[in-house]
Design a protein around this motif. Structure first.
Motif, PDB file in Angstrom:
ATOM      1  N   GLN A  97     -11.683   6.192   3.323  1.00 56.25           N
ATOM      2  CA  GLN A  97     -12.495   4.783   3.041  1.00 56.25           C
ATOM      3  C   GLN A  97     -13.865   4.929   3.366  1.00 56.25           C
ATOM      4  OE1 GLN A  97      -9.806   2.432   5.723  1.00 56.25           O
ATOM      5  NE2 GLN A  97      -8.780   1.358   3.758  1.00 56.25           N
ATOM      6  N   MET A 128     -15.303  -0.141  -7.733  1.00 60.18           N
ATOM      7  CA  MET A 128     -13.838  -0.842  -7.491  1.00 60.18           C
ATOM      8  C   MET A 128     -12.712   0.640  -7.431  1.00 60.18           C
ATOM      9  SD  MET A 128     -13.847  -4.403  -9.583  1.00 60.18           S
ATOM     10  CE  MET A 128     -12.051  -4.473  -9.452  1.00 60.18           C
ATOM     11  N   MET A 129     -13.051   1.469  -8.432  1.00 59.39           N
ATOM     12  CA  MET A 129     -12.027   2.763  -8.438  1.00 59.39           C
ATOM     13  C   MET A 129     -12.254   3.406  -7.537  1.00 59.39           C
ATOM     14  SD  MET A 129     -12.294   5.786 -11.241  1.00 59.39           S
ATOM     15  CE  MET A 129     -13.511   6.600 -10.545  1.00 59.39           C
ATOM     16  N   GLY A 132     -10.726   1.810  -4.353  1.00 67.12           N
ATOM     17  CA  GLY A 132      -9.397   1.668  -4.293  1.00 67.12           C
ATOM     18  C   GLY A 132      -8.764   3.254  -4.087  1.00 67.12           C
ATOM     19  N   THR A 135      -8.945   3.747  -0.444  1.00 68.28           N
ATOM     20  CA  THR A 135      -7.820   3.093   0.310  1.00 68.28           C
ATOM     21  C   THR A 135      -6.450   3.597   0.101  1.00 68.28           C
ATOM     22  OG1 THR A 135      -9.203   0.957  -0.279  1.00 68.28           O
ATOM     23  CG2 THR A 135      -6.885   0.584   0.433  1.00 68.28           C
ATOM     24  N   LEU A 136      -6.181   4.068  -1.288  1.00 70.49           N
ATOM     25  CA  LEU A 136      -4.865   4.936  -1.590  1.00 70.49           C
ATOM     26  C   LEU A 136      -4.877   5.992  -0.659  1.00 70.49           C
ATOM     27  CD1 LEU A 136      -4.441   4.376  -5.238  1.00 70.49           C
ATOM     28  CD2 LEU A 136      -3.273   3.419  -3.598  1.00 70.49           C
TER      29      LEU A 136
END
Length: 149
Positions: A97, A128-129, A132, A135-136
């Motif tokens: 992150q 955003m990608m 994301g 985070t994944l």
């Protein structure tokens, strides 16, 4: 191949030439700023020398302070340079992150400076990608860790 590409490739592979060129441009700028028609060449030379001395001394002082701080911190922690880079690598691998946030910050800087021509929608989508994906990756690390939260 364009001339600009050849010059850029040369300067990026020969960083000493780039550094000396930047120093020469700075000295020329000092001469330009100090030059006045009613001043003698000796006065201009003295003023430029003084400014150059302060510039080089300040840069050397900042570099020495940073280097001494790094070496002192490593010595106090009982580490070597290799150990320090190992720790930094572990942080980057275990904190996706943070890496995605720093990547978005770098992308935003490049976009605002005009280095990357992006529209606001493209920037928002890429940001955003990246967040994301970070985070994944963090969720995957936590799932793989039996003692994780």
């Amino acid at each position: 191949m364009q001339v600009a590409d050849v010059v850029t490739a040369f300067l990026l592979t020969n960083w000493l030439v780039l550094l000396l060129g930047a120093f020469a441009v700075t000295v020329i700028a000092f001469i330009w700023q100090e030059y006045e028609e009613d001043r003698e060449a000796q006065e201009v030379g003295r003023a430029v020398g003084s400014r150059t001395q302060r510039l080089v001394g300040g840069a050397a002082g900042i570099g020495a302070g940073i280097f001494t701080g790094i070496l002192g911190g490593l010595y106090e922690a009982g580490l070597t340079f290799g150990d320090a880079f190992d720790i930094i690598g572990d942080i980057l691998v275990s904190a996706p992150q943070m890496v995605s946030g720093l990547t978005v910050a770098g992308l935003g800087f490049a976009w605002l400076e005009g280095l990357i021509p992006l529209g606001s929608t493209w920037f928002l989508g890429l940001a955003m990608m990246l967040v994301g994906l970070g985070t994944l990756a963090a969720m995957q690390i936590n799932d793989d860790d039996p003692g994780g939260v």
